[in-house]
Write a protein that holds these residues in place. Sequence first.
Motif, PDB file in Angstrom:
ATOM      1  N   TYR A  95      40.222  43.034  39.991  1.00 27.58           N
ATOM      2  CA  TYR A  95      39.344  42.750  41.134  1.00 27.58           C
ATOM      3  C   TYR A  95      39.785  43.550  42.349  1.00 27.58           C
ATOM      4  O   TYR A  95      40.973  43.755  42.568  1.00 27.58           O
ATOM      5  CB  TYR A  95      39.388  41.252  41.504  1.00 27.58           C
ATOM      6  CG  TYR A  95      38.469  40.361  40.687  1.00 27.58           C
ATOM      7  CD1 TYR A  95      38.754  40.092  39.350  1.00 27.58           C
ATOM      8  CD2 TYR A  95      37.333  39.781  41.251  1.00 27.58           C
ATOM      9  CE1 TYR A  95      37.921  39.266  38.597  1.00 27.58           C
ATOM     10  CE2 TYR A  95      36.493  38.950  40.508  1.00 27.58           C
ATOM     11  CZ  TYR A  95      36.788  38.697  39.179  1.00 27.58           C
ATOM     12  OH  TYR A  95      35.958  37.891  38.441  1.00 27.58           O
ATOM     13  N   ALA A 102      34.576  38.363  47.982  1.00 24.89           N
ATOM     14  CA  ALA A 102      35.427  38.926  46.930  1.00 24.89           C
ATOM     15  C   ALA A 102      36.591  37.970  46.662  1.00 24.89           C
ATOM     16  O   ALA A 102      36.956  37.699  45.515  1.00 24.89           O
ATOM     17  CB  ALA A 102      35.946  40.292  47.358  1.00 24.89           C
ATOM     18  N   ILE A 106      37.585  36.008  43.249  1.00 25.76           N
ATOM     19  CA  ILE A 106      38.927  36.097  42.644  1.00 25.76           C
ATOM     20  C   ILE A 106      39.492  34.698  42.389  1.00 25.76           C
ATOM     21  O   ILE A 106      39.977  34.385  41.299  1.00 25.76           O
ATOM     22  CB  ILE A 106      39.872  36.903  43.569  1.00 25.76           C
ATOM     23  CG1 ILE A 106      39.460  38.377  43.566  1.00 25.76           C
ATOM     24  CG2 ILE A 106      41.334  36.728  43.159  1.00 25.76           C
ATOM     25  CD1 ILE A 106      40.098  39.213  44.671  1.00 25.76           C
ATOM     26  N   HIS A 145      35.903  44.118  38.851  1.00 24.62           N
ATOM     27  CA  HIS A 145      34.930  43.494  39.765  1.00 24.62           C
ATOM     28  C   HIS A 145      35.052  44.007  41.199  1.00 24.62           C
ATOM     29  O   HIS A 145      36.144  44.028  41.758  1.00 24.62           O
ATOM     30  CB  HIS A 145      35.121  41.971  39.758  1.00 24.62           C
ATOM     31  CG  HIS A 145      34.103  41.221  40.573  1.00 24.62           C
ATOM     32  ND1 HIS A 145      34.171  41.117  41.943  1.00 24.62           N
ATOM     33  CD2 HIS A 145      32.976  40.552  40.205  1.00 24.62           C
ATOM     34  CE1 HIS A 145      33.129  40.399  42.374  1.00 24.62           C
ATOM     35  NE2 HIS A 145      32.397  40.057  41.348  1.00 24.62           N
TER      36      HIS A 145
END
Lengths: 359, 359
Positions: A95, A102, A106, A145
């Motif tokens: 990630y 974000a 995570i 990601h």
Amino acid sequence: MERVYNFSPGPSALPLAVLEKAQKELVCYKNTGMSVMEMSHRSKMYLEIIQDAEKLLRELMSIPNNYKVLFIQGGASLQFSMVPLNLMKKGKADYICSGEFAKKAIQEAKRFGEINVVASSEDKVFSYIPEIDSSKFNKDADYFHITTNNTIYGTRFRTPPQTNGVPLVTDMSSSILSEEYNVSDYGIIYAGAQKNIGPAGLCIVIIREDLVTGTPNNVPVMMNYKTYVDNDSMYNTPPTYGIYMAKLGFEWLKDLGGVKAIQKLNEEKADYLYDFLDNSKLFRGTAVKEDRSMMNVTFVTGSEELDDKFVKEATKSGLENLKGHRSVGGMRASIYNAMDISGVKALVEFMKKFETENK
Amino acid sequence: MERVYNFSPGPSALPLAVLEKAQKELVCYKNTGMSVMEMSHRSKMYLEIIQDAEKLLRELMSIPNNYKVLFIQGGASLQFSMVPLNLMKKGKADYICSGEFAKKAIQEAKRFGEINVVASSEDKVFSYIPEIDSSKFNKDADYFHITTNNTIYGTRFRTPPQTNGVPLVTDMSSSILSEEYNVSDYGIIYAGAQKNIGPAGLCIVIIREDLVTGTPNNVPVMMNYKTYVDNDSMYNTPPTYGIYMAKLGFEWLKDLGGVKAIQKLNEEKADYLYDFLDNSKLFRGTAVKEDRSMMNVTFVTGSEELDDKFVKEATKSGLENLKGHRSVGGMRASIYNAMDISGVKALVEFMKKFETENK
């Protein structure tokens, strides 16, 4: 009643033409004798709507045939769990931590596997997109990601990282359809509708076919991508009205010339506002120049007191929802597809006036 | 354009007054200068809407203070997973299998624990509510699940089973607000909105406070009831417009006299239609008399060919969506709160005519 300029980060302004069309059709849709909200999702009249919505989105984004388009509920936050639950086979993922959402993605993924945070910009309040060092990638990762556009801090990835065959998954909630993206660069693109698509309560997922496989049996049926693929997003009743509104939005965008055309308009809008910020003696942008978002423009005066005054006075002048996110303060102008250049010009005019009055 | 009589099982007819109000407010809500769809869910103007919606529902259903009202996405089908994921501590639950959706709920719960099917009416195509023998109850069950009203086969529980302290959980999607229920009889009541509440994409969950605890850490954040309780259903953006429509629906129902008043109207409607069926020489109801649903009236002619003809001709006469569920055939008239007695009378008139013409 006059409409205000609504700079809300989401749910956010919708094109007036779309709202007026929806208003006209609200009680009776075309010659059906009923509202779209009242239609059985399995009726011929509704199937036309949902199929058109998909067709238009495929056209607008040039979605290749080996990608499925899914209509899911629960927002991007449900995708924070669905992505790991469906894609984790080896239990590992990479990630990038480039903002608040974000971080939430995570946090959520950590429930389900081992998460490697390749890079983070948290050290400077997420004001930039972190440098990405591919030597830190986990070659065994099930996926990689990123969050394409950072709604809260106003940054964006200009080009997606090269992940060497590891499927790239992106949360594109606040920038989908704002500029041209190459869908083939991604394994999954997901986006909550309430910024550039339509009303809240719908999340669009664009997923490469080969990723829809092998989800374990203990995953809830509504969290399995295969459920949506196998049932054309109709395992149960989809958010029918939200999909209809999305369809109207896609039509509007197509009529306007598609993504290439709106990208040009978005560039004009963002340039206009950033140019002013860069030349202002009172206001300054908070995101690093080269990573600036085209959708969410964050700025401050340097004084909390003046920031508050600005937001209040702007509201009185019909420029609404300019307050920055509660986690960061300052101001933020969200100028999604539906925000016309006239709104940006009105904002800049107001900022000039405010600057003069508050020297 | 004249509106049709829409007998769809869901999404289904909404009160015309509600649709007209929504139409009027669609582009600009009151003096806000924007559509409800464009409002930030955290804005003062929107908070008023969602809080009013909750307040009205609490009033209409006399929801006690020790119950929380949650606004969730994903429909009842997501609840089929959320209920076991949150409530299973010992890993055991009792279910009554009284229809297709009960069956789906059971199927889904089996992913997460040991399910004891206490009674089933599948032997006779779910045309009755099975006898319940409390000696078959599992005293160790984490909860006991029923489906109050069976949308597809047209049956309903008239009184909930006595579960001796085991929390009773019910899917009330197709009968919530149609008659008086005692909320205290239940641990959880959940209901997809698209029948008696508003448009699809919203699920109402009414949950006793003490049940919101101890959900394991590997449950996705969006599937944990505590997430909704702790954030007033705003951990992420809720389906804002659906909640607004629900609020309009609740106001309409309150103005009409509340649940007691609508129950009386619903009884009249159902009696009118069942009386006709019981005296018809062509049509007959398919559900056992004492278990008949007040919301979904299922019937057949005895000939598939005539059934098809009936549905087709009814549609031409502005009586729509009378086809029975694809799994069972025949006809079904869904006569939810929004269906006026005039619609039921029009249907009966049409049935009389059809009967005469097809002797």
